[in-house]
Motif scaffolding. Structure first.
Motif, PDB file in Angstrom:
ATOM      1  N   ASP A   6       4.694   7.934   0.934  1.00  0.00           N
ATOM      2  CA  ASP A   6       4.815   9.079   2.147  1.00  0.00           C
ATOM      3  C   ASP A   6       3.674   8.807   2.857  1.00  0.00           C
ATOM      4  O   ASP A   6       2.653   9.927   2.925  1.00  0.00           O
ATOM      5  CB  ASP A   6       4.755  10.471   1.502  1.00  0.00           C
ATOM      6  CG  ASP A   6       3.808  10.686   0.524  1.00  0.00           C
ATOM      7  OD1 ASP A   6       3.099   9.778   0.230  1.00  0.00           O
ATOM      8  OD2 ASP A   6       3.868  11.558  -0.122  1.00  0.00           O
ATOM      9  N   ILE A   7       3.476   7.677   3.677  1.00  0.00           N
ATOM     10  CA  ILE A   7       2.190   7.722   4.625  1.00  0.00           C
ATOM     11  C   ILE A   7       2.858   8.108   5.925  1.00  0.00           C
ATOM     12  O   ILE A   7       3.822   7.773   6.481  1.00  0.00           O
ATOM     13  CB  ILE A   7       1.908   6.116   4.634  1.00  0.00           C
ATOM     14  CG1 ILE A   7       1.259   5.570   3.317  1.00  0.00           C
ATOM     15  CG2 ILE A   7       1.141   5.803   6.003  1.00  0.00           C
ATOM     16  CD1 ILE A   7       0.704   4.171   3.496  1.00  0.00           C
ATOM     17  N   LEU A   8       1.866   8.868   6.615  1.00  0.00           N
ATOM     18  CA  LEU A   8       2.376   9.398   7.869  1.00  0.00           C
ATOM     19  C   LEU A   8       2.135   8.373   8.933  1.00  0.00           C
ATOM     20  O   LEU A   8       2.364   8.667  10.135  1.00  0.00           O
ATOM     21  CB  LEU A   8       1.720  10.840   8.229  1.00  0.00           C
ATOM     22  CG  LEU A   8       2.136  11.845   7.123  1.00  0.00           C
ATOM     23  CD1 LEU A   8       1.125  13.184   7.178  1.00  0.00           C
ATOM     24  CD2 LEU A   8       3.567  11.999   7.009  1.00  0.00           C
ATOM     25  N   GLY A   9       1.062   7.542   8.922  1.00  0.00           N
ATOM     26  CA  GLY A   9       0.495   6.548  10.095  1.00  0.00           C
ATOM     27  C   GLY A   9      -0.625   5.595   9.594  1.00  0.00           C
ATOM     28  O   GLY A   9      -0.960   6.061   8.317  1.00  0.00           O
ATOM     29  N   GLN A  10      -0.766   4.893  10.424  1.00  0.00           N
ATOM     30  CA  GLN A  10      -1.997   3.909   9.668  1.00  0.00           C
ATOM     31  C   GLN A  10      -2.813   3.503  11.053  1.00  0.00           C
ATOM     32  O   GLN A  10      -2.242   3.414  12.204  1.00  0.00           O
ATOM     33  CB  GLN A  10      -1.361   3.006   8.995  1.00  0.00           C
ATOM     34  CG  GLN A  10      -0.726   1.675   9.737  1.00  0.00           C
ATOM     35  CD  GLN A  10       0.391   2.161  10.547  1.00  0.00           C
ATOM     36  OE1 GLN A  10       1.248   3.182  10.021  1.00  0.00           O
ATOM     37  NE2 GLN A  10       0.547   1.516  11.658  1.00  0.00           N
TER      38      GLN A  10
ATOM     39  N   LEU B 144       0.919  -1.205  -0.070  1.00  0.00           N
ATOM     40  CA  LEU B 144      -0.037   0.008   0.066  1.00  0.00           C
ATOM     41  C   LEU B 144       0.728   1.250  -0.102  1.00  0.00           C
ATOM     42  O   LEU B 144       0.607   2.319  -0.526  1.00  0.00           O
ATOM     43  CB  LEU B 144      -1.028   0.119   1.425  1.00  0.00           C
ATOM     44  CG  LEU B 144      -1.758   1.060   1.331  1.00  0.00           C
ATOM     45  CD1 LEU B 144      -2.855   0.902   0.438  1.00  0.00           C
ATOM     46  CD2 LEU B 144      -2.777   1.296   2.650  1.00  0.00           C
TER      47      LEU B 144
ATOM     48  N   LEU C 287       1.150   4.358  -2.724  1.00  0.00           N
ATOM     49  CA  LEU C 287       0.661   5.634  -2.189  1.00  0.00           C
ATOM     50  C   LEU C 287       2.074   6.518  -1.987  1.00  0.00           C
ATOM     51  O   LEU C 287       2.268   7.598  -1.306  1.00  0.00           O
ATOM     52  CB  LEU C 287       0.051   5.588  -1.033  1.00  0.00           C
ATOM     53  CG  LEU C 287      -1.323   5.050  -0.899  1.00  0.00           C
ATOM     54  CD1 LEU C 287      -1.889   5.229   0.522  1.00  0.00           C
ATOM     55  CD2 LEU C 287      -2.220   5.797  -1.877  1.00  0.00           C
ATOM     56  N   ASP C 288       2.921   6.274  -3.024  1.00  0.00           N
ATOM     57  CA  ASP C 288       4.216   7.093  -3.041  1.00  0.00           C
ATOM     58  C   ASP C 288       4.927   7.007  -2.012  1.00  0.00           C
ATOM     59  O   ASP C 288       5.714   8.008  -1.574  1.00  0.00           O
ATOM     60  CB  ASP C 288       3.787   8.632  -3.616  1.00  0.00           C
ATOM     61  CG  ASP C 288       2.759   8.676  -4.665  1.00  0.00           C
ATOM     62  OD1 ASP C 288       2.913   7.814  -5.444  1.00  0.00           O
ATOM     63  OD2 ASP C 288       2.137   9.496  -4.824  1.00  0.00           O
TER      64      ASP C 288
END
Lengths: 142, 142
Positions: free
Chosen positions: B123-127, B116, B120-121
DNA sequence: TTATCAATTAATAATCATTACTCTTTGATA
DNA sequence: TATCAAAGAGTAATGATTATTAATTGATAA
């Protein structure tokens, strides 16, 4: 969900719920929304048409829609709650700056859910998948 | 997270936070917890040792732990909020009957997140991943 | 078509987790 | 040991949501 008054009326009747103009208005609005509105957003919108509508009616109609499985309440630790008529397996992409939420569906998400489901004996009752990511608008703003 | 007073004191000092007995007590308790306690649970526990402690102190310490990245506030639409010191990628399995929460880690979960993320490039900050399932205890009760 | 009655609405009060505020106490530094 | 900003205790305020109550209105059947 593709919805119209006729379908809604059938749904209400089949469940033994009465059909009222307020209900139809609120349900139409929420089910057609794509911006994951809050109760307050729903309230202020429906107020344009029904000047005397009360927040309690909005909350009760939201509860009705949840009970009928037509919308989900998102699992955010932010207040107020936000609602989503998209009942497909998807990830909520949440922007922590502007609190906008967009739904993300893909093979990866779909497969993950199926695999997880089988790992958990196939008896999952529901799910909520969130990811935080600065949205395009906010990342441009800088 | 494997934690003790010495580590906590270093962490506080490195961030310029003062070391107080209340803080150490609350942090130790939360960081060692596995039951995803609520603020009230934390409060009632720490109250045993510090009779005059205030809820405000508990909430402020929770905020501190979040700021330091040592715990997460779970995204549940239920109130009160629940907290988790497990910072690994995992799924929260929530029992809708008793509100117990258990962490679930597996290859499937790990891989999903990596896939994932790349979709999404990166740059996920949290999940936050939640799944609802009746827990063993509740399914036995019937 | 109208009478009946339970469901629904509107308006308002109550709830309750969380945050803000104020004053007192205390940890860290010199 | 004195100083002072940070932290604590206690309490008030906030705000989303739920409960309550009285008035209104769909749905049903005579």
């Amino acid at each position: 969900m593709d919805i119209n008054d006729e379908k809604l009326i059938k749904l209400f009747h089949s469940r033994g719920f009465k059909v009222t103009p307020q209900r139809l208005g609120i349900c139409n609005y929420v089910l057609k929304s794509t911006d994951h509105p809050s109760a307050e957003k729903i309230y202020s919108n429906i107020k344009k048409k029904y000047k005397t509508i009360s927040r309690a009616t909005v909350y009760k109609t939201i509860a009705l829609l949840k009970e009928m499985g037509l919308i989900s309440e998102l699992n955010l630790n932010t207040t107020p709650s936000r609602y989503d008529p998209n009942q497909n397996i998807h990830v909520n992409i949440i922007c922590p700056k502007c609190n906008s939420i967009s739904d993300y569906e893909s093979e990866v998400v779909e497969e993950f859910f199926l695999n997880l489901k089988s790992e958990l004996d196939n008896d999952i009752l529901g799910q909520n998948l969130d990811v935080y990511k600065i949205c395009e608008t906010c990342s441009k703003k800088k």
